[in-house]
Motif scaffolding. Structure first.
Motif, PDB file in Angstrom:
ATOM      1  N   ALA A 185      13.004   7.904   9.836  1.00  0.00           N
ATOM      2  CA  ALA A 185      12.139   7.173  10.755  1.00  0.00           C
ATOM      3  C   ALA A 185      12.265   7.878  12.096  1.00  0.00           C
ATOM      4  O   ALA A 185      13.353   7.956  12.650  1.00  0.00           O
ATOM      5  CB  ALA A 185      12.560   5.722  10.855  1.00  0.00           C
TER       6      ALA A 185
ATOM      7  N   ASP B 134       8.488   0.358   2.134  1.00  0.00           N
ATOM      8  CA  ASP B 134       9.433  -0.051   3.175  1.00  0.00           C
ATOM      9  C   ASP B 134       9.306   0.789   4.444  1.00  0.00           C
ATOM     10  O   ASP B 134      10.290   1.192   5.046  1.00  0.00           O
ATOM     11  CB  ASP B 134      10.866   0.008   2.625  1.00  0.00           C
ATOM     12  N   VAL B 135       8.061   1.027   4.847  1.00  0.00           N
ATOM     13  CA  VAL B 135       7.780   1.751   6.089  1.00  0.00           C
ATOM     14  C   VAL B 135       7.502   0.713   7.167  1.00  0.00           C
ATOM     15  O   VAL B 135       6.549  -0.046   7.066  1.00  0.00           O
ATOM     16  CB  VAL B 135       6.568   2.702   5.920  1.00  0.00           C
ATOM     17  N   TRP B 136       8.335   0.698   8.231  1.00  0.00           N
ATOM     18  CA  TRP B 136       8.218  -0.308   9.275  1.00  0.00           C
ATOM     19  C   TRP B 136       7.871   0.271  10.628  1.00  0.00           C
ATOM     20  O   TRP B 136       7.620  -0.469  11.570  1.00  0.00           O
ATOM     21  CB  TRP B 136       9.502  -1.126   9.365  1.00  0.00           C
ATOM     22  N   ARG B 137       7.880   1.604  10.755  1.00  0.00           N
ATOM     23  CA  ARG B 137       7.503   2.224  12.014  1.00  0.00           C
ATOM     24  C   ARG B 137       6.936   3.605  11.744  1.00  0.00           C
ATOM     25  O   ARG B 137       7.127   4.168  10.663  1.00  0.00           O
ATOM     26  CB  ARG B 137       8.676   2.289  12.982  1.00  0.00           C
ATOM     27  N   THR B 138       6.230   4.118  12.725  1.00  0.00           N
ATOM     28  CA  THR B 138       5.680   5.457  12.605  1.00  0.00           C
ATOM     29  C   THR B 138       6.308   6.340  13.669  1.00  0.00           C
ATOM     30  O   THR B 138       6.606   5.854  14.767  1.00  0.00           O
ATOM     31  CB  THR B 138       4.150   5.449  12.771  1.00  0.00           C
TER      32      THR B 138
ATOM     33  N   ALA C  75       2.390   1.080   2.633  1.00  0.00           N
ATOM     34  CA  ALA C  75       3.460   1.219   3.629  1.00  0.00           C
ATOM     35  C   ALA C  75       4.495   0.114   3.441  1.00  0.00           C
ATOM     36  O   ALA C  75       5.706   0.368   3.468  1.00  0.00           O
ATOM     37  CB  ALA C  75       2.883   1.193   5.033  1.00  0.00           C
ATOM     38  N   ARG C  76       4.034  -1.091   3.248  1.00  0.00           N
ATOM     39  CA  ARG C  76       4.968  -2.202   3.035  1.00  0.00           C
ATOM     40  C   ARG C  76       5.734  -2.028   1.738  1.00  0.00           C
ATOM     41  O   ARG C  76       6.939  -2.291   1.669  1.00  0.00           O
ATOM     42  CB  ARG C  76       4.214  -3.522   3.024  1.00  0.00           C
TER      43      ARG C  76
ATOM     44  N   ALA D 146      -0.894   4.789   8.351  1.00  0.00           N
ATOM     45  CA  ALA D 146      -0.199   3.534   8.025  1.00  0.00           C
ATOM     46  C   ALA D 146      -1.147   2.339   8.087  1.00  0.00           C
ATOM     47  O   ALA D 146      -1.038   1.413   7.288  1.00  0.00           O
ATOM     48  CB  ALA D 146       0.980   3.333   8.969  1.00  0.00           C
TER      49      ALA D 146
ATOM     50  N   THR E 138       7.244   7.784   9.897  1.00  0.00           N
ATOM     51  CA  THR E 138       8.249   7.729   8.835  1.00  0.00           C
ATOM     52  C   THR E 138       7.924   8.851   7.872  1.00  0.00           C
ATOM     53  O   THR E 138       6.778   9.008   7.458  1.00  0.00           O
ATOM     54  CB  THR E 138       8.233   6.377   8.103  1.00  0.00           C
TER      55      THR E 138
END
Length: 148
Positions: A127, A106-110, A102-103, A95, A112
């Motif tokens: 997630a 729409d990846v906001w945490r790992t 990632a943005r 990430a 995902t």
């Protein structure tokens, strides 16, 4: 001597209740595969292709970070599932190295995890560490479509 204040006790009870509800909600949602609407999945083909997703191949894409302990657990689950199901590729993406992608995805945490069908559309996402049985159930119709 002053009597104990009831306000402090009520605030403490309210904070504990809110933390309990939030923890329950997060635990219930963590790792659950969620369906992605076709309209939301289509515009991401270019970003997925840039990460290495090949057309015609069902792919499990995991966004992870080097210091993420749940990422290692998710990797073990994904490797096991990819080994059990023919025609499934596994792609792990850092990430931090691919922050723009990632943005965009729409990846906001790992971790995902994105489940990408043979047409390059994201059909499901999770997630957290996904459940092995849920992944296998979601992959079965996709691999059948890819073979047809």
């Amino acid at each position: 001597m002053q009597p104990p204040r009831l306000t402090g006790v009520l605030v403490l009870v309210a904070v504990l209740a809110a933390a309990t509800v939030l923890g329950w909600w997060r635990r219930r949602r963590d790792g659950r595969l969620r369906a992605v609407s076709p309209a939301a999945a289509a515009p991401h083909r270019a970003a997925l292709a840039a990460l290495g997703v090949r057309p015609g191949v069902v792919t499990l894409v995991q966004f992870s970070a080097p210091v993420c302990a749940p990422c290692r657990a998710a990797r073990r689950v994904l490797e096991d599932v990819a080994g059990r199901v023919d025609g499934v590729a596994l792609l792990e993406v850092g990430a931090e190295e691919h922050l723009d992608r990632a943005r965009e995805l729409d990846v906001w945490r790992t971790p995902t995890v994105l489940l990408v069908d043979g047409d390059g559309r994201i059909v499901r996402r999770a997630a957290g560490v996904p459940d092995r049985a849920d992944l296998l159930a979601a992959l079965t119709p996709l691999t059948a479509e890819a073979r047809a």
